[in-house]
Design a protein around this motif. Structure first.
Motif, short mmCIF file in Angstrom:
data_model
loop_
_atom_site.label_atom_id
_atom_site.label_comp_id
_atom_site.label_asym_id
_atom_site.label_seq_id
_atom_site.Cartn_x
_atom_site.Cartn_y
_atom_site.Cartn_z
N UNK A 54 0.87 -1.17 0.00
CA UNK A 54 0.00 0.00 0.00
C UNK A 54 0.91 1.23 0.00
N UNK A 55 0.33 2.41 -0.17
CA UNK A 55 1.13 3.63 -0.26
C UNK A 55 0.68 4.67 0.76
N UNK A 56 1.63 5.32 1.39
CA UNK A 56 1.31 6.40 2.32
C UNK A 56 0.85 7.66 1.61
N UNK A 57 1.06 7.71 0.30
CA UNK A 57 0.78 8.94 -0.44
C UNK A 57 -0.23 8.69 -1.55
N UNK A 58 -0.93 9.76 -1.98
CA UNK A 58 -1.95 9.60 -3.02
C UNK A 58 -1.34 9.30 -4.38
N UNK A 59 -2.14 8.76 -5.30
CA UNK A 59 -1.64 8.45 -6.64
C UNK A 59 -1.01 9.68 -7.30
N UNK A 60 0.09 9.42 -8.02
CA UNK A 60 0.76 10.50 -8.75
C UNK A 60 1.66 11.37 -7.90
N UNK A 61 1.89 11.00 -6.64
CA UNK A 61 2.68 11.85 -5.74
C UNK A 61 4.18 11.74 -5.96
N UNK A 62 4.64 10.66 -6.62
CA UNK A 62 6.07 10.43 -6.87
C UNK A 62 6.89 10.44 -5.58
N UNK A 109 -0.89 -3.14 4.15
CA UNK A 109 -2.03 -3.39 3.28
C UNK A 109 -3.32 -2.92 3.96
N UNK A 110 -4.08 -2.07 3.24
CA UNK A 110 -5.33 -1.54 3.77
C UNK A 110 -5.19 -0.32 4.63
N UNK A 111 -3.95 0.12 4.89
CA UNK A 111 -3.73 1.29 5.75
C UNK A 111 -3.24 2.50 4.97
N UNK A 112 -3.22 2.38 3.64
CA UNK A 112 -2.70 3.47 2.83
C UNK A 112 -3.72 4.00 1.83
N UNK A 113 -3.21 4.73 0.84
CA UNK A 113 -4.07 5.41 -0.13
C UNK A 113 -4.57 4.47 -1.23
N UNK A 114 -3.94 3.31 -1.40
CA UNK A 114 -4.42 2.35 -2.40
C UNK A 114 -5.60 1.57 -1.85
N UNK A 115 -5.45 1.02 -0.65
CA UNK A 115 -6.55 0.35 0.03
C UNK A 115 -6.64 -1.14 -0.26
N UNK A 116 -7.25 -1.85 0.67
CA UNK A 116 -7.36 -3.30 0.57
C UNK A 116 -8.12 -3.74 -0.68
N UNK A 117 -9.21 -3.07 -0.99
CA UNK A 117 -10.04 -3.50 -2.13
C UNK A 117 -9.24 -3.50 -3.42
N UNK A 118 -8.47 -2.43 -3.65
CA UNK A 118 -7.67 -2.34 -4.88
C UNK A 118 -6.53 -3.35 -4.86
N UNK A 119 -5.87 -3.53 -3.71
CA UNK A 119 -4.80 -4.51 -3.60
C UNK A 119 -5.34 -5.91 -3.86
N UNK A 120 -6.54 -6.20 -3.34
CA UNK A 120 -7.15 -7.51 -3.56
C UNK A 120 -7.39 -7.77 -5.04
N UNK A 121 -7.79 -6.72 -5.77
CA UNK A 121 -7.99 -6.89 -7.21
C UNK A 121 -6.68 -7.22 -7.91
#
Length: 277
Positions: free
Chosen positions: A214-222, A229-241
């Motif tokens: 997962x990522x501590x930062x939002x998409x596109x932050x570089x 997993x599930x504690x960041x900006x991507x989230x469990x649902x997206x990681x599961x996919x």
């Protein structure tokens, strides 16, 4: 069944990493070939390697992923640092022959003001110098978040490196979920589109492994800051996919989240539950 593991400490040896992996429900793992911030590597203990190979066979492991130290920069502006990177890569690949048929992953490097084109050329030249036809290890370029002057911030940059490597069959790519999200690829809402783009530019046959973070930062932050997993900006649902995607499920998936063994065990169980849910 998912081929999933995590990053384990190599300090206690190969067999212990295998035992640790089994203890947390993993059937693969990743490890640093040497000190991640330095240059020293442990001497190879062939009995220790043999013990790991036995554990892997008995527990139906998938391919392992060895990781080069972070200090390597094959496209540094300093020729001494470029040479250090080449010598370390060369040594690591020869050491990998004790574990034949696995993967060796490295960060392409940072061009530090020379420009991406120069960086791409330097990385390819390094690979052409150190790869050899009989090697049994596949070298993986990692997708990067694009902070600073990192090379590999886009699928196109990775493709440009690959196109310049002479021994094409020795090369692949490792996709890092935190890095590609931080790099601006929308794996949260459009995973299929991202994979289609990867296939069009690089080819899905080149994708050999994944880092699941997962990522501590939002998409596109570089930024490149991993989260559990599930504690960041991507989230469990997206990681599961990602882990359940039919084009990806057979690949080794390595967690690089900020965890101890117990934390990795929880994440592995969580992702296996997504697979079965």
């Amino acid at each position: 069944m998912l081929t999933i593991g995590c990053h384990l400490s190599a300090a206690k040896g190969f067999a212990q990493m295998g035992r640790d992996a089994v203890s947390i429900g993993a059937n693969t793992f990743q490890y640093f070939t040497r000190n991640p911030r330095g240059s020293k590597a442990r001497a190879i203990d062939e009995a220790d390697v043999a013990a790991l190979l036995k554990i892997m066979e008995e527990n139906h492991f998938g391919k392992l992923v060895a990781h080069a130290p972070y200090t390597l920069n094959a496209c540094s502006a300093d020729p001494h640092l470029r040479e250090f990177a080449r010598e370390t890569l060369r040594d690591d690949l020869h050491r990998m022959e004790y574990l034949p048929g696995n993967y060796y992953n490295f960060h392409p490097g940072s061009h530090v003001g020379q420009g991406a084109e120069t960086g791409i050329q330097e990385i390819a030249e390094a690979l052409n110098e150190i790869l050899w036809p009989e090697q049994q290890t596949t070298v993986l370029l990692e997708t990067m978040a694009g902070k600073g002057s990192e090379v590999g911030r886009s699928f196109s940059e990775l493709r440009e490196i690959l196109d310049r490597v002479e021994l094409q069959d020795k090369m692949g790519v490792c996709l890092d979920t935190c890095h590609v999200s931080d790099g601006g690829y929308d794996i949260i809402h459009n995973l299929d589109g991202v994979l289609e783009e990867f296939d069009r530019i690089i080819g899905m046959d080149r994708l050999k492994a994944l880092h699941i973070n997962d990522s501590m930062n939002p998409p596109g932050s570089h930024k490149d800051r991993h989260a559990r997993i599930g504690e960041g900006e991507i989230g469990l649902e997206a990681i599961a996919r990602v882990v359940c995607h039919p084009q990806l499920k057979g690949l080794p998936m390595e967690l690089e989240t900020p965890n101890d063994l117990a934390g990795y065990a929880r994440e592995i169980a969580l992702l296996r539950a997504q697979e079965n849910g």
